[in-house]
Design a protein around this motif. Structure first.
Motif, PDB file in Angstrom:
ATOM      1  N   ASP A 122       0.834  -1.201   0.000  1.00 47.69           N
ATOM      2  CA  ASP A 122       0.000   0.000   0.000  1.00 47.69           C
ATOM      3  C   ASP A 122       0.872   1.255   0.000  1.00 47.69           C
ATOM      4  O   ASP A 122       2.015   1.218   0.456  1.00 47.69           O
ATOM      5  N   ASP A 123       0.303   2.357  -0.505  1.00 44.22           N
ATOM      6  CA  ASP A 123       0.999   3.655  -0.536  1.00 44.22           C
ATOM      7  C   ASP A 123       2.352   3.524  -1.215  1.00 44.22           C
ATOM      8  O   ASP A 123       3.329   4.161  -0.804  1.00 44.22           O
ATOM      9  N   GLU A 155      -4.543   4.453  -6.792  1.00 43.51           N
ATOM     10  CA  GLU A 155      -5.427   5.053  -5.803  1.00 43.51           C
ATOM     11  C   GLU A 155      -5.773   6.481  -6.212  1.00 43.51           C
ATOM     12  O   GLU A 155      -5.019   7.135  -6.913  1.00 43.51           O
TER      13      GLU A 155
HETATM   14 CA    CA Z   1      -3.130   3.548   0.078  1.00 42.19          CA
END
Ligand code: CA
Ligand code: C2E
Ligand code: CA
Ligand code: CA
Length: 283
Positions: free
Chosen positions: A181-182, A241
């Protein structure tokens, strides 16, 4: 909670709340809040860029605080991390999201199972019960492991030793997907990606912000293009995202991103939003 645009909640302004609510007050209220059932989950659809189909959803936790209204995760997850409450809270989120996913599965057979993405915090990653708890949740609900994706932030895995990666390897071996993630915010060594048990890169919103309106910065395009090609050469899928506009969606599709998530498709919302979208099947 302010209801807006149908069924969804608007989160309180984090800055306002920082002044109005003491960290201490929230921290001490957390355990009772879990017992009283004040947490709930909103689901944000994940969409296949190729055909616009809903592929799954990410579970995002909220706290319906009796005095302060609906609080977003940024306002209480760090506190829960700090006190260790994140372990039982995270277990509750997993349980509830997996149960919800089973519910969706029963209504959808023709386009393949919907997947459910659940965030894991660093404290959960270090908790010795992670693998056992996760397997128990899946078994009790009757969800196949391949329908679950656990999201771990890139920063939580930077410099991770084998001890920290072991539970993730075990889960991956059982068929659970692990997403980084990220991605792109943690300055990780790209060569290191190869030794992580991940199958998905979630490209952070900061990379796609500059693509909201035409003309799109050519340097931004080059960077994302590079990341996508690296990811694909390592057989990782790429989720983007924060897709907020059609311009972004078009460019990111052309760049070969696999799945997308963002306000352009749908905001996080109650479980029936996803049900409706996925039965309609194209958005
Ligand atoms: Ca994220
Ligand atoms: P995240 O995992 O990066 O989740 C994506 C965040 O981006 C969510 O914020 C989502 O509402 C927001 N978002 C989605 N689409 C768009 C868009 O198009 N534009 C913009 N500007 N934002 C968009 P949210 O729900 O406030 O969650 C914030 C963070 O809290 C999450 O970031 C995640 O790190 C954490 N979090 C949420 N639920 C959980 C949980 O159950 N457990 C743990 N450990 N962390 C959680
Ligand atoms: Ca996430
Ligand atoms: Ca984020």
């Amino acid at each position: 909670a302010k209801a807006r645009g149908g069924n969804r909640f608007e989160l309180a302004d984090p800055e306002l709340d920082e002044r109005a609510i003491t960290r201490h007050g929230l921290t001490t209220a957390l355990p009772a809040a879990l017992e009283r059932g004040e947490f709930f989950i909103e689901y944000q659809p994940l969409v296949h860029m190729g055909d616009g189909r809903v592929h799954g959803a990410e579970a995002l936790v909220r706290w319906s605080h009796p005095q302060h209204g609906v609080l977003g995760p940024d306002q209480f997850i760090p506190l829960a991390e700090h006190t260790g409450l994140i372990v039982p809270l995270g277990r509750w989120v997993l349980q509830e999201a997996v149960r919800q996913a089973c519910d969706w599965q029963q209504h959808r057979t023709e386009s393949g199972p919907l997947r459910i993405n659940v965030n894991l915090s660093p404290a959960q990653l270090q908790h010795p019960g992670l693998v056992k708890d996760t397997v128990a949740v899946l078994e009790r609900a009757g969800l196949e492991p391949g329908a679950l994706c656990l999201e771990v932030t890139e920063s939580a895995l930077i410099g991770a030793d084998e001890g920290l990666l072991q539970p993730l390897r075990q889960l991956a071996a059982l068929g659970v997907d692990i997403a980084l993630d990220d991605f792109g915010t943690g300055y990780s060594n790209l060569a290191n990606l190869r030794r992580l048990p991940v199958s998905v890169l979630k490209l952070d919103r900061s990379f796609t912000k500059g693509m909201q309106q035409a003309p799109v910065d050519p340097v931004d395009l080059k960077i994302v293009e590079g990341i996508v090609s690296l990811a694909h050469s390592l057989e990782l899928a790429v989720t983007v995202e924060g897709v907020e506009t059609g311009v972004q969606a078009d460019r990111l599709r052309e760049l070969g991103c696999d799945t997308a998530q963002g306000w352009y498709y749908a905001r996080p919302g109650p479980p029936d939003q996803l049900h409706t979208l996925s039965l309609a099947d194209a958005i």
